[in-house]
Design a protein around this motif. Structure first.
Motif, PDB file in Angstrom:
ATOM      1  N   SER A  47       0.822  -1.212   0.000  1.00  0.00           N
ATOM      2  CA  SER A  47       0.000   0.000   0.000  1.00  0.00           C
ATOM      3  C   SER A  47       0.856   1.262   0.000  1.00  0.00           C
ATOM      4  N   LEU A  48       1.911   1.274   0.806  1.00  0.00           N
ATOM      5  CA  LEU A  48       2.782   2.444   0.877  1.00  0.00           C
ATOM      6  C   LEU A  48       3.492   2.683  -0.452  1.00  0.00           C
ATOM      7  N   TRP A  49       3.942   1.624  -1.106  1.00  0.00           N
ATOM      8  CA  TRP A  49       4.597   1.775  -2.403  1.00  0.00           C
ATOM      9  C   TRP A  49       3.603   2.184  -3.488  1.00  0.00           C
ATOM     10  N   ILE A  50       2.370   1.710  -3.404  1.00  0.00           N
ATOM     11  CA  ILE A  50       1.351   2.121  -4.374  1.00  0.00           C
ATOM     12  C   ILE A  50       1.093   3.613  -4.265  1.00  0.00           C
ATOM     13  N   ARG A  51       0.970   4.114  -3.045  1.00  0.00           N
ATOM     14  CA  ARG A  51       0.764   5.557  -2.857  1.00  0.00           C
ATOM     15  C   ARG A  51       1.947   6.352  -3.399  1.00  0.00           C
ATOM     16  N   GLU A  52       3.169   5.906  -3.108  1.00  0.00           N
ATOM     17  CA  GLU A  52       4.348   6.612  -3.600  1.00  0.00           C
ATOM     18  C   GLU A  52       4.406   6.584  -5.125  1.00  0.00           C
ATOM     19  N   ALA A  53       4.036   5.453  -5.734  1.00  0.00           N
ATOM     20  CA  ALA A  53       4.020   5.362  -7.202  1.00  0.00           C
ATOM     21  C   ALA A  53       3.029   6.356  -7.799  1.00  0.00           C
ATOM     22  N   SER A  54       1.852   6.439  -7.213  1.00  0.00           N
ATOM     23  CA  SER A  54       0.829   7.356  -7.709  1.00  0.00           C
ATOM     24  C   SER A  54       1.273   8.812  -7.574  1.00  0.00           C
ATOM     25  N   LEU A  55       1.876   9.146  -6.432  1.00  0.00           N
ATOM     26  CA  LEU A  55       2.312  10.521  -6.208  1.00  0.00           C
ATOM     27  C   LEU A  55       3.489  10.901  -7.107  1.00  0.00           C
ATOM     28  N   SER A  56       4.369   9.937  -7.406  1.00  0.00           N
ATOM     29  CA  SER A  56       5.556  10.230  -8.212  1.00  0.00           C
ATOM     30  C   SER A  56       5.249  10.348  -9.694  1.00  0.00           C
ATOM     31  N   LEU A  57       4.057   9.901 -10.114  1.00  0.00           N
ATOM     32  CA  LEU A  57       3.729   9.902 -11.540  1.00  0.00           C
ATOM     33  C   LEU A  57       3.465  11.306 -12.071  1.00  0.00           C
ATOM     34  N   GLY A  58       2.978  12.199 -11.212  1.00  0.00           N
ATOM     35  CA  GLY A  58       2.776  13.586 -11.624  1.00  0.00           C
ATOM     36  C   GLY A  58       1.560  13.822 -12.489  1.00  0.00           C
ATOM     37  N   LEU A  59       0.610  12.901 -12.493  1.00  0.00           N
ATOM     38  CA  LEU A  59      -0.627  13.072 -13.254  1.00  0.00           C
ATOM     39  C   LEU A  59      -1.760  13.468 -12.312  1.00  0.00           C
ATOM     40  N   PRO A  60      -2.803  14.124 -12.844  1.00  0.00           N
ATOM     41  CA  PRO A  60      -3.955  14.451 -11.990  1.00  0.00           C
ATOM     42  C   PRO A  60      -4.722  13.191 -11.610  1.00  0.00           C
ATOM     43  N   PHE A  61      -5.415  13.254 -10.475  1.00  0.00           N
ATOM     44  CA  PHE A  61      -6.312  12.174 -10.057  1.00  0.00           C
ATOM     45  C   PHE A  61      -7.564  12.237 -10.932  1.00  0.00           C
ATOM     46  N   PRO A  62      -8.097  11.091 -11.396  1.00  0.00           N
ATOM     47  CA  PRO A  62      -7.769   9.700 -11.023  1.00  0.00           C
ATOM     48  C   PRO A  62      -6.826   8.986 -11.984  1.00  0.00           C
ATOM     49  N   PHE A  63      -6.209   9.745 -12.917  1.00  0.00           N
ATOM     50  CA  PHE A  63      -5.354   9.111 -13.928  1.00  0.00           C
ATOM     51  C   PHE A  63      -4.130   8.453 -13.297  1.00  0.00           C
ATOM     52  N   SER A  64      -3.554   9.100 -12.292  1.00  0.00           N
ATOM     53  CA  SER A  64      -2.369   8.530 -11.643  1.00  0.00           C
ATOM     54  C   SER A  64      -2.700   7.177 -11.011  1.00  0.00           C
ATOM     55  N   ALA A  65      -3.824   7.108 -10.305  1.00  0.00           N
ATOM     56  CA  ALA A  65      -4.229   5.847  -9.669  1.00  0.00           C
ATOM     57  C   ALA A  65      -4.550   4.783 -10.708  1.00  0.00           C
ATOM     58  N   ALA A  66      -5.173   5.187 -11.823  1.00  0.00           N
ATOM     59  CA  ALA A  66      -5.555   4.223 -12.853  1.00  0.00           C
ATOM     60  C   ALA A  66      -4.340   3.611 -13.543  1.00  0.00           C
ATOM     61  N   TRP A  67      -3.306   4.421 -13.794  1.00  0.00           N
ATOM     62  CA  TRP A  67      -2.082   3.882 -14.400  1.00  0.00           C
ATOM     63  C   TRP A  67      -1.390   2.898 -13.464  1.00  0.00           C
ATOM     64  N   VAL A  68      -1.293   3.247 -12.199  1.00  0.00           N
ATOM     65  CA  VAL A  68      -0.671   2.347 -11.235  1.00  0.00           C
ATOM     66  C   VAL A  68      -1.472   1.053 -11.134  1.00  0.00           C
ATOM     67  N   LEU A  69      -2.796   1.164 -11.096  1.00  0.00           N
ATOM     68  CA  LEU A  69      -3.668  -0.008 -11.033  1.00  0.00           C
ATOM     69  C   LEU A  69      -3.405  -0.950 -12.199  1.00  0.00           C
ATOM     70  N   PHE A  70      -3.409  -0.419 -13.415  1.00  0.00           N
ATOM     71  CA  PHE A  70      -3.232  -1.255 -14.597  1.00  0.00           C
ATOM     72  C   PHE A  70      -1.856  -1.903 -14.633  1.00  0.00           C
ATOM     73  N   LEU A  71      -0.806  -1.126 -14.389  1.00  0.00           N
ATOM     74  CA  LEU A  71       0.554  -1.656 -14.504  1.00  0.00           C
ATOM     75  C   LEU A  71       0.861  -2.687 -13.419  1.00  0.00           C
ATOM     76  N   VAL A  72       0.408  -2.442 -12.207  1.00  0.00           N
ATOM     77  CA  VAL A  72       0.650  -3.397 -11.122  1.00  0.00           C
ATOM     78  C   VAL A  72      -0.060  -4.722 -11.404  1.00  0.00           C
ATOM     79  N   ILE A  73      -1.333  -4.656 -11.799  1.00  0.00           N
ATOM     80  CA  ILE A  73      -2.086  -5.885 -12.061  1.00  0.00           C
ATOM     81  C   ILE A  73      -1.517  -6.629 -13.265  1.00  0.00           C
ATOM     82  N   LEU A  74      -1.136  -5.900 -14.317  1.00  0.00           N
ATOM     83  CA  LEU A  74      -0.561  -6.541 -15.505  1.00  0.00           C
ATOM     84  C   LEU A  74       0.727  -7.283 -15.151  1.00  0.00           C
ATOM     85  N   LEU A  75       1.599  -6.639 -14.411  1.00  0.00           N
ATOM     86  CA  LEU A  75       2.857  -7.273 -14.023  1.00  0.00           C
ATOM     87  C   LEU A  75       2.602  -8.500 -13.150  1.00  0.00           C
ATOM     88  N   GLN A  76       1.657  -8.400 -12.239  1.00  0.00           N
ATOM     89  CA  GLN A  76       1.332  -9.539 -11.370  1.00  0.00           C
ATOM     90  C   GLN A  76       0.808 -10.715 -12.182  1.00  0.00           C
TER      91      GLN A  76
END
Length: 293
Positions: free
Chosen positions: A168-197
């Motif tokens: 959870s802590l790394w997900i938040r840091e990933a979203s904040l480091s992306l520099g995109l407005p919400f909810p795009f930052s969360a959506a990119w992290v969601l897709f990339l994390v699930i795809l890699l998993q």
């Protein structure tokens, strides 16, 4: 922001309680890796559809992936696989409610790790809420009291909650480091994390457990429901953690145990004890305190 993170957290908690119930059912038929993959296998296309719909709804720049962002995404993806696998092992050791309850000690662990390493700041009321929520979770950790709780189960539960907290802590840091407005930052992290998993676990099963893949598709409805509730839960968690500090989100998210107990009663046929009712009251008070923040 206050209304949004609360709504996303409640969506995540409700979805995750059902996902855990479906995974609990699957764990009696599949290996740990197979039950874990069921969480992700159909989630990637759904996450991609959500991301595309966001860009259709509103224009936003495409992300630029920094080394820091890649580290957080890869770390979160791997750690969540570990955490999910540990939770499946807990399901096999104890009944459904106890296994998920032990894993819900994520809130205090994320609070400690967040303050020590991620610059998280909690108010006094926030700490009280985290502590009350933890007491409620620990009250559910053993059907016969802590003296009869095995050390193996305790260590697995602590490891599971720690892995989920770091995810959870790394997900938040990933979203904040992306520099995109919400909810795009969360959506990119969601897709990339699930795809890699999905890619990581599928590759493992192709090499080590091909028979598990066949066994998964012998139960398509249960696998699909697991993936669907998983992606809805992840969408809620990733969005909430992009808006609010992880310990607050995870403390409110313990309301999942309320849903879990009722699912255990109505769907799995387990009884609700006086101890569980007491724990529900503590969890409810903890939720009120963090929402008040």
């Amino acid at each position: 922001m206050s209304i949004s993170w609360i709504a996303f957290t409640l969506l995540a908690a409700l979805s995750q309680s059902w996902r855990n119930a479906f995974q609990s059912k699957l764990s009696s038929h599949l290996s740990v890796a197979g039950t874990t993959l069921a969480r992700f296998i159909f989630a990637s296309p759904l996450a991609l559809m959500y991301l595309i719909m966001l860009y259709q709804w509103q224009s936003a720049p495409l992300p630029q992936f920094s080394g820091e962002f890649i580290f957080y995404v890869v770390g979160a993806a791997v750690m969540q696989i570990v955490a999910t696998g540990l939770m499946v092992v807990l399901f096999k050791l104890e009944n459904y409610a106890i296994g998920a309850g032990l894993a819900k000690c994520e809130a205090p662990v994320s609070a400690v790790l967040g303050v020590l390493f991620f610059g998280t700041v909690l108010s006094f009321a926030g700490w009280v809420g985290v502590i009350l929520g933890t007491l409620g979770v620990l009250l559910l950790s053993s059907p016969s009291g802590w003296r009869k709780l095995s050390m193996r189960t305790f260590l697995l539960g602590l490891s599971c909650s720690s892995a989920f907290a770091l995810t959870s802590l790394w997900i938040r840091e990933a979203s904040l480091s992306l520099g995109l407005p919400f909810p795009f930052s969360a959506a990119w992290v969601l897709f990339l994390v699930i795809l890699l998993q999905t890619l990581l676990i599928t590759a493992y099963l192709l090499v080590k457990e091909r028979h598990t893949l066949a066994a998964m598709f012998a139960r398509p409805k249960l696998v699909i429901m697991t993936s669907l509730t998983s992606v809805l839960g992840s969408l809620g968690w990733f969005s909430a953690m992009s808006l609010q500090a992880v310990p607050y989100v995870k403390t409110l998210g313990q309301i999942e145990i309320v849903f879990m107990i009722f699912i255990s009663y109505f769907w799995l046929g387990q009884r609700i004890s006086t101890k569980e009712i007491t724990a529900l009251l503590l969890l409810s008070l903890a939720a009120i305190l963090v929402m008040w923040q």
